[in-house]
Design a protein around this motif. Structure first.
Motif, PDB file in Angstrom:
ATOM      1  N   ASP A 385      18.589 -32.325  -0.286  1.00  0.00           N
ATOM      2  CA  ASP A 385      18.453 -33.126   0.920  1.00  0.00           C
ATOM      3  C   ASP A 385      18.714 -32.230   2.133  1.00  0.00           C
ATOM      4  O   ASP A 385      19.586 -31.354   2.089  1.00  0.00           O
ATOM      5  CB  ASP A 385      19.480 -34.261   0.871  1.00  0.00           C
ATOM      6  CG  ASP A 385      19.369 -35.193   2.061  1.00  0.00           C
ATOM      7  OD1 ASP A 385      18.731 -36.244   1.914  1.00  0.00           O
ATOM      8  OD2 ASP A 385      19.925 -34.872   3.130  1.00  0.00           O
ATOM      9  N   PRO A 386      17.983 -32.430   3.255  1.00  0.00           N
ATOM     10  CA  PRO A 386      18.132 -31.517   4.398  1.00  0.00           C
ATOM     11  C   PRO A 386      19.372 -31.739   5.262  1.00  0.00           C
ATOM     12  O   PRO A 386      19.542 -31.033   6.262  1.00  0.00           O
ATOM     13  CB  PRO A 386      16.853 -31.771   5.212  1.00  0.00           C
ATOM     14  CG  PRO A 386      16.448 -33.154   4.862  1.00  0.00           C
ATOM     15  CD  PRO A 386      16.834 -33.343   3.422  1.00  0.00           C
ATOM     16  N   MET A 387      20.258 -32.688   4.897  1.00  0.00           N
ATOM     17  CA  MET A 387      21.456 -32.864   5.715  1.00  0.00           C
ATOM     18  C   MET A 387      22.390 -31.670   5.554  1.00  0.00           C
ATOM     19  O   MET A 387      22.755 -31.305   4.435  1.00  0.00           O
ATOM     20  CB  MET A 387      22.201 -34.151   5.359  1.00  0.00           C
ATOM     21  CG  MET A 387      23.308 -34.470   6.366  1.00  0.00           C
ATOM     22  SD  MET A 387      24.174 -36.016   6.046  1.00  0.00           S
ATOM     23  CE  MET A 387      25.246 -35.509   4.708  1.00  0.00           C
ATOM     24  N   LEU A 388      22.782 -31.074   6.675  1.00  0.00           N
ATOM     25  CA  LEU A 388      23.628 -29.883   6.663  1.00  0.00           C
ATOM     26  C   LEU A 388      25.076 -30.198   6.978  1.00  0.00           C
ATOM     27  O   LEU A 388      25.985 -29.565   6.441  1.00  0.00           O
ATOM     28  CB  LEU A 388      23.114 -28.867   7.691  1.00  0.00           C
ATOM     29  CG  LEU A 388      21.690 -28.357   7.504  1.00  0.00           C
ATOM     30  CD1 LEU A 388      21.320 -27.439   8.652  1.00  0.00           C
ATOM     31  CD2 LEU A 388      21.544 -27.640   6.168  1.00  0.00           C
ATOM     32  N   ALA A 389      25.300 -31.133   7.891  1.00  0.00           N
ATOM     33  CA  ALA A 389      26.659 -31.399   8.347  1.00  0.00           C
ATOM     34  C   ALA A 389      26.710 -32.759   9.019  1.00  0.00           C
ATOM     35  O   ALA A 389      25.677 -33.347   9.364  1.00  0.00           O
ATOM     36  CB  ALA A 389      27.116 -30.318   9.331  1.00  0.00           C
TER      37      ALA A 389
END
Length: 663
Positions: A385-389
């Motif tokens: 998933d592209p969620m980083l922070a």
């Protein structure tokens, strides 16, 4: 009472780091798991021990229950925390943990199973007296029955997959004539995503608020709620910004929704942390949407307004303890907001991004918190998933929390990978959101034409700074600068520079002032002129004077590519001055189809010799849990196909070449 000492976190990234920190503070030993893509990730470094579990694809690592159970055995772990995503809401995994003698830090498998079905959970909620949206959730899934039920419910209505979430298998139907196509499309998508084509129908609630209530239950009959979170700001049914409490919810509505959420938890014999989600209309009527049987991504905002550690509560409940507080001991103080930082490009339809993190710096200050699993040097790949922070802020008032969060998002530095930080800042500073009036229609109604969503060339100031750093910076000792000219050159000898930014060429003329105390570069492009004075360069920070304003900008070189932290996040420039004039891709299209990111080729829809039209899909790339259709940018004939289905490809790799018609 259950007892455990060593916890395996069956997850990765920021949630694994989050769980590790609390477990460590409580005296537990922790074990991380990692795929080949995460061998040097932050969560691996934070844990006491770590176990490799296979190749990068999640189906061969984080989603392989047998490998996770084996990792527990190898490390001596006697408990498993599933985090969120992956197997966190998988009843079979919870049973497998129990069968292996492991404490599963989550709800009973039966509760996971029940709440994992929208159809069955809605039936259970109706029985428990929890308000539900009028609709149909019966076993008869024939088109005739669904069509008849749709007519009874009325339009507009929602067609939803019974399993899963995230907007997959969901269709809004305004016209009865469109129902048949919506049923076919929703069934196909649901079967592909969740392995089940079972559907439910619901009356569409127009422009609702999306409000969720955090609940907790123990094995001693105690169930409480910890207030609500407003998650109305969404894109494609995915939450973007969350806050607690909701600016819309009154104390009376909070009490009613809280009690309904507690009743929902009791109805499924719940244990641990859970979230009951509701849709709320403009009149304050609320309806059960679903229950997430895990810790939520947005749990930090609840922690900040309650002063509680929800992971600590999870561990205490899993160990057999009673809930630490009763309902009347729980109070909400102040306000908190969270923004999800994603590796994506909002100016190009939120295309997920991959790349190596060249710089990563999070803001610090009163009321700020950043949950992340990043470090400089690691690669953001296509497998997750592209969620980083998550950037989180709290304050005494909603506006204080909002201002702090907007600044914190803007001050977050991420170079090497594009992000959505300007998009998030735009939301937080938008007057409708600032007034607390955002519904689920906020982005479509008020944000569709926002500058953060519109492709545009970087401003001349940034192009000028890039050129100055590239061509003058070597005299100031900047590693990576090309050093084409000394900053002591005379202004009488201007010279030409060409920069490549996202495939678009920018021609500049530079002149350096040989008498200024600092490198002073005059840059012209067309009829525009910008003067940049490089005041100070220290490490990866450049203080410059432009337009009468002194600014400090972060930068990093990656080979011959310069990354600047601009107003829209990472902006990458490549020095193309020495390239042939014809090397730039024509605005009408080049015929060269390249990978927009690292990923896997799912399908090829053409063959050499085929006649294709501009806009025709030639290949499908899978990355970050999404499929991306890659189209020809010209009319022409397919000259070469360099990949086949199943191939792993790198960003900017040529996939298909089309010979343009009349080229």
């Amino acid at each position: 009472m259950a007892g455990f000492n060593r916890i395996l976190i069956a997850n990765r990234g920021e949630i694994a780091c989050r769980v590790i920190r609390t477990a460590r503070d409580m005296g537990y030993r922790t074990v991380a798991v990692y795929s080949e893509a995460d061998a040097d990730a932050l969560h691996v470094r934070l844990a006491d021990e770590a176990v490799p579990i296979g190749p990068a694809p999640v189906s061969e690592s984080y989603l392989d229950a047998d490998k996770l159970i084996e990792a527990s055995r190898l490390s001596g772990a006697d408990a498993v925390h599933p985090g969120y995503g992956f197997l966190s809401e998988n009843a079979d995994f919870a049973r497998a943990c129990a069968n292996a003698g492991l404490t599963f830090i989550g709800p009973p498998p039966e509760a996971i199973e029940l709440m994992g079905s929208k159809r069955l959970s809605k039936l259970a909620m109706e029985k428990a007296g929890v308000p539900c949206i009028p609709g149909y959730q019966g076993e008869d899934q024939s088109d005739d029955r669904l069509t008849a039920e749709a007519a009874r419910i009325g339009f507009p209505l929602m067609v939803k997959a019974s399993a899963g979430g995230g907007g997959k298998g969901m269709r809004l139907v305004d016209d009865p004539a469109a129902l048949a196509d919506a049923l076919r499309a929703a069934r196909s998508e649901a079967l592909s995503a969740f392995g089940s084509d079972e559907l439910i129908l619901e009356r569409a609630v127009q422009n609702p608020r999306h409000i969720e209530v955090q609940v907790f239950a123990d094995d001693h009959g105690n169930v409480v709620h910890l207030g609500e979170r407003d998650c109305s700001v969404q894109r494609r049914h995915q939450k973007v910004v969350e806050e607690a409490p909701s600016p819309f919810v009154s104390p009376e509505l909070r009490a009613a929704m809280g009690q309904a959420a507690v009743n929902a938890a009791r109805a499924c014999a719940y244990r641990g942390a859970g979230t009951v989600e509701f849709l709320v209309d403009g009149d304050g009527n609320f309806y059960f949407l679903e229950m997430n049987t895990r810790l939520q991504v947005e749990h930090p905002v609840t922690e900040l307004v309650t002063g509680l550690d929800l992971v600590e509560w999870q561990l205490r409940v899993a160990a057999g303890e009673k809930l630490p507080l009763t309902q009347d001991q729980i109070a909400l103080t102040g306000w908190a907001m969270e923004a999800r930082l994603y590796a994506e490009d909002p100016r190009h339809d939120f295309l997920p991004q991959t790349g190596r993190v060249l710089a990563w710096e999070v803001p610090h200050g009163p009321g700020l918190r950043v949950d992340h699993g990043l470090r400089a040097g690691q690669t953001v790949g296509p497998h997750f998933d592209p969620m980083l922070a998550k950037v989180i802020a709290c304050g005494a008032t909603r506006d204080e929390a909002r201002r702090r969060l907007a600044r914190a998002v803007e001050d977050t530095v991420l170079l090497g990978v594009k992000s959505n930080k300007a998009f998030l800042s735009g939301i937080l500073r938008h007057p409708v959101f600032a007034a607390g009036d955002a519904t689920t229609a906020f982005l479509s109604d008020h944000f569709a034409d926002h500058p953060t969503l519109t492709p545009a060339p970087p401003p001349l100031r940034l192009r000028a700074l890039a050129a100055a750093l590239m061509h003058v910076g070597s005299a100031r000792g900047i590693p990576g600068a090309s050093g084409r000219v000394s900053w002591r050159n005379s202004t009488a000898t201007p010279w030409h520079c060409r920069l490549d930014c996202d495939g678009e060429m920018h021609d500049l003329t530079l002149a350096v002032d040989s008498h200024a105390p600092h490198p002073r570069v005059t840059v012209r492009a067309g009829g525009e002129t910008e003067v940049i004075e490089l005041l100070e360069i220290a490490g990866d920070r450049c203080a410059c004077l432009a337009g009468g304003v002194r600014r400090t900008i972060r930068f990093a070189f990656d080979g011959d590519v310069l990354h600047l932290d601009g107003p829209f996040g990472d902006i990458a420039f490549r020095d193309a001055t020495r390239a042939a004039a014809g090397a730039a891709e024509d605005a009408a299209g080049s015929g060269r189809i390249v990978a927009p990111m690292d990923g896997r080729i799912v399908a090829i829809h053409a063959a050499p010799g085929d006649q294709v039209r501009k806009g025709q899909t030639l290949a499908v790339l899978e990355a970050m849990k999404m499929e991306h259709r890659l189209a020809s940018d010209v009319d022409g004939t397919v000259a070469e196909i360099a990949v086949t289905a199943g191939d792993q490809v790198r960003i900017r790799q040529t996939l298909v070449t089309v010979a343009p018609t009349n080229a």
